[in-house]
Design a protein around this motif. Structure first.
Motif, PDB file in Angstrom:
ATOM      1  N   VAL A 105       0.858  -1.191   0.000  1.00  0.00           N
ATOM      2  CA  VAL A 105       0.000   0.000   0.000  1.00  0.00           C
ATOM      3  C   VAL A 105       0.893   1.239   0.000  1.00  0.00           C
ATOM      4  CG1 VAL A 105      -1.736   1.319   1.271  1.00  0.00           C
ATOM      5  CG2 VAL A 105      -1.834  -1.194   1.261  1.00  0.00           C
ATOM      6  N   LEU A 106       0.702   2.086  -1.004  1.00  0.00           N
ATOM      7  CA  LEU A 106       1.446   3.346  -1.091  1.00  0.00           C
ATOM      8  C   LEU A 106       0.432   4.478  -1.202  1.00  0.00           C
ATOM      9  CD1 LEU A 106       3.945   5.123  -1.483  1.00  0.00           C
ATOM     10  CD2 LEU A 106       3.870   4.557  -3.928  1.00  0.00           C
ATOM     11  N   VAL A 107       0.346   5.305  -0.167  1.00  0.00           N
ATOM     12  CA  VAL A 107      -0.658   6.375  -0.114  1.00  0.00           C
ATOM     13  C   VAL A 107      -0.080   7.566   0.648  1.00  0.00           C
ATOM     14  CG1 VAL A 107      -2.631   4.777  -0.181  1.00  0.00           C
ATOM     15  CG2 VAL A 107      -1.626   5.422   2.018  1.00  0.00           C
ATOM     16  N   TYR A 108      -0.842   8.639   0.680  1.00  0.00           N
ATOM     17  CA  TYR A 108      -0.559   9.697   1.629  1.00  0.00           C
ATOM     18  C   TYR A 108      -1.312   9.387   2.927  1.00  0.00           C
ATOM     19  CZ  TYR A 108       2.140  13.076  -1.136  1.00  0.00           C
ATOM     20  OH  TYR A 108       3.123  13.720  -1.848  1.00  0.00           O
ATOM     21  N   VAL A 138       2.880   5.381   4.194  1.00  0.00           N
ATOM     22  CA  VAL A 138       1.968   6.527   4.295  1.00  0.00           C
ATOM     23  C   VAL A 138       2.783   7.813   4.250  1.00  0.00           C
ATOM     24  CG1 VAL A 138       0.282   5.194   5.613  1.00  0.00           C
ATOM     25  CG2 VAL A 138       2.009   6.546   6.819  1.00  0.00           C
ATOM     26  N   GLY A 139       2.107   8.905   3.989  1.00  0.00           N
ATOM     27  CA  GLY A 139       2.790  10.175   3.846  1.00  0.00           C
ATOM     28  C   GLY A 139       3.350  10.723   5.148  1.00  0.00           C
ATOM     29  N   ASP A 140       4.527  11.326   5.055  1.00  0.00           N
ATOM     30  CA  ASP A 140       5.127  12.026   6.187  1.00  0.00           C
ATOM     31  C   ASP A 140       4.450  13.391   6.293  1.00  0.00           C
ATOM     32  OD1 ASP A 140       6.647  13.452   7.969  1.00  0.00           O
ATOM     33  OD2 ASP A 140       8.567  13.068   6.986  1.00  0.00           O
ATOM     34  N   ALA A 141       3.669  13.571   7.338  1.00  0.00           N
ATOM     35  CA  ALA A 141       2.875  14.794   7.488  1.00  0.00           C
ATOM     36  C   ALA A 141       3.718  16.063   7.511  1.00  0.00           C
ATOM     37  CB  ALA A 141       2.023  14.711   8.756  1.00  0.00           C
ATOM     38  N   ASP A 142       4.962  15.945   7.895  1.00  0.00           N
ATOM     39  CA  ASP A 142       5.836  17.113   7.993  1.00  0.00           C
ATOM     40  C   ASP A 142       6.627  17.382   6.716  1.00  0.00           C
ATOM     41  OD1 ASP A 142       5.145  17.631  10.693  1.00  0.00           O
ATOM     42  OD2 ASP A 142       6.518  16.045  11.338  1.00  0.00           O
ATOM     43  N   SER A 143       6.461  16.526   5.722  1.00  0.00           N
ATOM     44  CA  SER A 143       7.234  16.685   4.493  1.00  0.00           C
ATOM     45  C   SER A 143       6.674  17.803   3.621  1.00  0.00           C
ATOM     46  CB  SER A 143       7.240  15.380   3.696  1.00  0.00           C
ATOM     47  OG  SER A 143       5.954  15.109   3.165  1.00  0.00           O
ATOM     48  N   GLU A 144       7.544  18.385   2.847  1.00  0.00           N
ATOM     49  CA  GLU A 144       7.163  19.494   1.969  1.00  0.00           C
ATOM     50  C   GLU A 144       6.137  19.068   0.931  1.00  0.00           C
ATOM     51  OE1 GLU A 144       9.307  22.506  -1.281  1.00  0.00           O
ATOM     52  OE2 GLU A 144      10.513  21.327   0.117  1.00  0.00           O
ATOM     53  N   ASN A 145       6.288  17.859   0.393  1.00  0.00           N
ATOM     54  CA  ASN A 145       5.382  17.416  -0.665  1.00  0.00           C
ATOM     55  C   ASN A 145       3.963  17.172  -0.163  1.00  0.00           C
ATOM     56  OD1 ASN A 145       7.042  17.427  -3.028  1.00  0.00           O
ATOM     57  ND2 ASN A 145       8.117  15.638  -2.235  1.00  0.00           N
ATOM     58  N   VAL A 146       3.849  16.634   1.044  1.00  0.00           N
ATOM     59  CA  VAL A 146       2.515  16.438   1.615  1.00  0.00           C
ATOM     60  C   VAL A 146       1.838  17.783   1.847  1.00  0.00           C
ATOM     61  CG1 VAL A 146       1.268  15.724   3.694  1.00  0.00           C
ATOM     62  CG2 VAL A 146       2.936  14.185   2.651  1.00  0.00           C
ATOM     63  N   GLN A 147       2.576  18.739   2.392  1.00  0.00           N
ATOM     64  CA  GLN A 147       2.010  20.057   2.649  1.00  0.00           C
ATOM     65  C   GLN A 147       1.641  20.772   1.345  1.00  0.00           C
ATOM     66  OE1 GLN A 147       4.884  21.994   5.210  1.00  0.00           O
ATOM     67  NE2 GLN A 147       4.756  20.372   6.747  1.00  0.00           N
ATOM     68  N   GLY A 156      -5.805  22.490   2.680  1.00  0.00           N
ATOM     69  CA  GLY A 156      -5.113  23.081   3.819  1.00  0.00           C
ATOM     70  C   GLY A 156      -4.341  22.061   4.620  1.00  0.00           C
ATOM     71  N   HIS A 157      -4.461  22.183   5.954  1.00  0.00           N
ATOM     72  CA  HIS A 157      -3.743  21.257   6.833  1.00  0.00           C
ATOM     73  C   HIS A 157      -4.479  19.926   6.978  1.00  0.00           C
ATOM     74  CE1 HIS A 157      -0.841  24.279   7.992  1.00  0.00           C
ATOM     75  NE2 HIS A 157      -1.826  25.128   8.253  1.00  0.00           N
ATOM     76  N   GLY A 158      -5.606  19.796   6.298  1.00  0.00           N
ATOM     77  CA  GLY A 158      -6.406  18.572   6.419  1.00  0.00           C
ATOM     78  C   GLY A 158      -5.639  17.330   6.031  1.00  0.00           C
ATOM     79  N   ILE A 159      -4.883  17.400   4.939  1.00  0.00           N
ATOM     80  CA  ILE A 159      -4.173  16.209   4.488  1.00  0.00           C
ATOM     81  C   ILE A 159      -3.057  15.838   5.452  1.00  0.00           C
ATOM     82  CG2 ILE A 159      -2.508  17.450   3.020  1.00  0.00           C
ATOM     83  CD1 ILE A 159      -2.825  15.088   1.031  1.00  0.00           C
ATOM     84  N   GLU A 160      -2.459  16.847   6.092  1.00  0.00           N
ATOM     85  CA  GLU A 160      -1.416  16.555   7.075  1.00  0.00           C
ATOM     86  C   GLU A 160      -2.014  15.803   8.263  1.00  0.00           C
ATOM     87  OE1 GLU A 160       0.674  20.185   8.049  1.00  0.00           O
ATOM     88  OE2 GLU A 160       0.292  20.931   6.027  1.00  0.00           O
ATOM     89  N   SER A 161      -3.168  16.248   8.719  1.00  0.00           N
ATOM     90  CA  SER A 161      -3.803  15.587   9.863  1.00  0.00           C
ATOM     91  C   SER A 161      -4.244  14.177   9.493  1.00  0.00           C
ATOM     92  CB  SER A 161      -5.001  16.404  10.362  1.00  0.00           C
ATOM     93  OG  SER A 161      -5.998  16.508   9.361  1.00  0.00           O
ATOM     94  N   ARG A 162      -4.642  13.983   8.230  1.00  0.00           N
ATOM     95  CA  ARG A 162      -5.072  12.649   7.807  1.00  0.00           C
ATOM     96  C   ARG A 162      -3.870  11.704   7.676  1.00  0.00           C
ATOM     97  NH1 ARG A 162     -10.386  12.460   6.485  1.00  0.00           N
ATOM     98  NH2 ARG A 162     -10.290  10.700   5.040  1.00  0.00           N
ATOM     99  N   CYS A 163      -2.727  12.249   7.314  1.00  0.00           N
ATOM    100  CA  CYS A 163      -1.514  11.427   7.294  1.00  0.00           C
ATOM    101  C   CYS A 163      -1.195  10.942   8.705  1.00  0.00           C
ATOM    102  CB  CYS A 163      -0.335  12.212   6.729  1.00  0.00           C
ATOM    103  SG  CYS A 163      -0.351  12.432   4.937  1.00  0.00           S
ATOM    104  N   ARG A 182       6.189   2.289   6.909  1.00  0.00           N
ATOM    105  CA  ARG A 182       7.150   3.359   6.659  1.00  0.00           C
ATOM    106  C   ARG A 182       6.405   4.648   6.303  1.00  0.00           C
ATOM    107  NH1 ARG A 182      12.181   0.584   3.194  1.00  0.00           N
ATOM    108  NH2 ARG A 182      12.478  -1.191   4.623  1.00  0.00           N
ATOM    109  N   THR A 183       7.110   5.777   6.424  1.00  0.00           N
ATOM    110  CA  THR A 183       6.573   7.059   5.982  1.00  0.00           C
ATOM    111  C   THR A 183       7.440   7.579   4.844  1.00  0.00           C
ATOM    112  OG1 THR A 183       7.891   8.269   7.626  1.00  0.00           O
ATOM    113  CG2 THR A 183       5.639   7.638   8.254  1.00  0.00           C
ATOM    114  N   HIS A 184       6.819   8.282   3.914  1.00  0.00           N
ATOM    115  CA  HIS A 184       7.554   8.800   2.760  1.00  0.00           C
ATOM    116  C   HIS A 184       7.167  10.255   2.519  1.00  0.00           C
ATOM    117  CE1 HIS A 184       4.229   8.987  -0.227  1.00  0.00           C
ATOM    118  NE2 HIS A 184       3.697   8.084   0.572  1.00  0.00           N
ATOM    119  N   GLY A 185       8.053  10.978   1.857  1.00  0.00           N
ATOM    120  CA  GLY A 185       7.788  12.383   1.550  1.00  0.00           C
ATOM    121  C   GLY A 185       7.870  12.658   0.064  1.00  0.00           C
TER     122      GLY A 185
END
Length: 249
Positions: A105-108, A138-147, A156-163, A182-185
């Protein structure tokens, strides 16, 4: 009708029917039919034979180009959906339930599965207990690409909170043998859900949330390349992703 081009190439290189048969892993009688009867081999075999002879495959077998144009659809494509929202969550659950060797599974975030099917972690534990390798990125909530994705989707910040929520859901699996988290950015162009030789690929569209973007259902086929391309994409991201450790936030 004889394949004069193939005959000429083989003669020029001093190749016999047996030579080409050995190089491509077929019976010499098959090569004889290619030459004397003008038969067209299976696509994979034709490409191997052309590469061996140093020739353009479509020059040796023009029918391959015509067949591809007539087909126009990958043999790996099982179904195409206008948007992810069109698929019931049971489609994803059933896919995982059938897996015997691999679940990738590869997602944000993709928390929609946990929200609609709270037993997802139990299912993954069961698959792992049966010897199935489970890998989740899953996505690294602190990564530049997720933001940046949140800005593009006007989420907005919704996707970060969902990560972070996705990580919380999967974190309980950290101690389960056979499960890796694992987490990815990375810049995620597609979300990938793989179970053995089947895969659901959720394409990402700029400015559109993943639930409104298309999904194609693929099944591996020897004459296709889409499945392998997405599988290789998963591996590339997985290699750069950071393992989640128990006790970390």
């Amino acid at each position: 009708m004889q394949n004069e081009r193939l005959r000429a190439v083989m003669t020029a290189r001093g190749w016999t029917h047996a030579d080409l048969a050995n190089a491509t892993g077929v019976d010499p009688k098959s090569v004889e039919r290619w030459v004397n009867l003008g038969r067209t081999p299976r696509r994979v075999t034709a490409f191997k034979a052309a590469e061996t002879l140093g020739e353009d495959v479509h020059a040796l077998w023009p029918a391959l180009r015509q067949a591809r144009a007539a087909r126009a659809v990958s043999p790996e494509l099982v179904a195409l959906y206008d948007q992810r929202a069109d698929l019931p969550v049971s489609t994803f659950v059933d896919l995982f339930a059938q897996a015997r060797e691999h679940i990738d599974v590869l997602v944000y975030a993709a928390v929609f599965i946990h929200e609609a099917y709270p037993r997802l972690n139990d299912l993954l534990r069961e698959r792992a207990a049966e010897g199935c390798s489970v890998r989740i990125a899953v996505g690294d909530a602190d990564s530049e690409n997720v933001q940046q994705r949140g800005k593009e989707e006007r989420f907005g910040h919704g996707i970060e909170s969902r990560c972070r929520l996705a990580l919380m859901h999967y974190r309980t699996l950290l101690s389960v043998p056979g499960v890796e988290l694992r987490t990815h950015g990375t810049s995620l162009y597609n979300s990938i859900y793989r179970a053995d030789d089947q895969m659901l690929v959720n394409a990402h569209v700029w400015g559109v949330n993943a639930y409104g973007a298309p999904v194609w259902h693929l099944r591996w086929h020897s004459e296709g390349s889409m499945f392998d391309s997405y599988a290789q994409s998963f591996e590339a991201v997985w290699d750069t992703a950071q393992p989640v450790q128990e006790g970390t936030q």
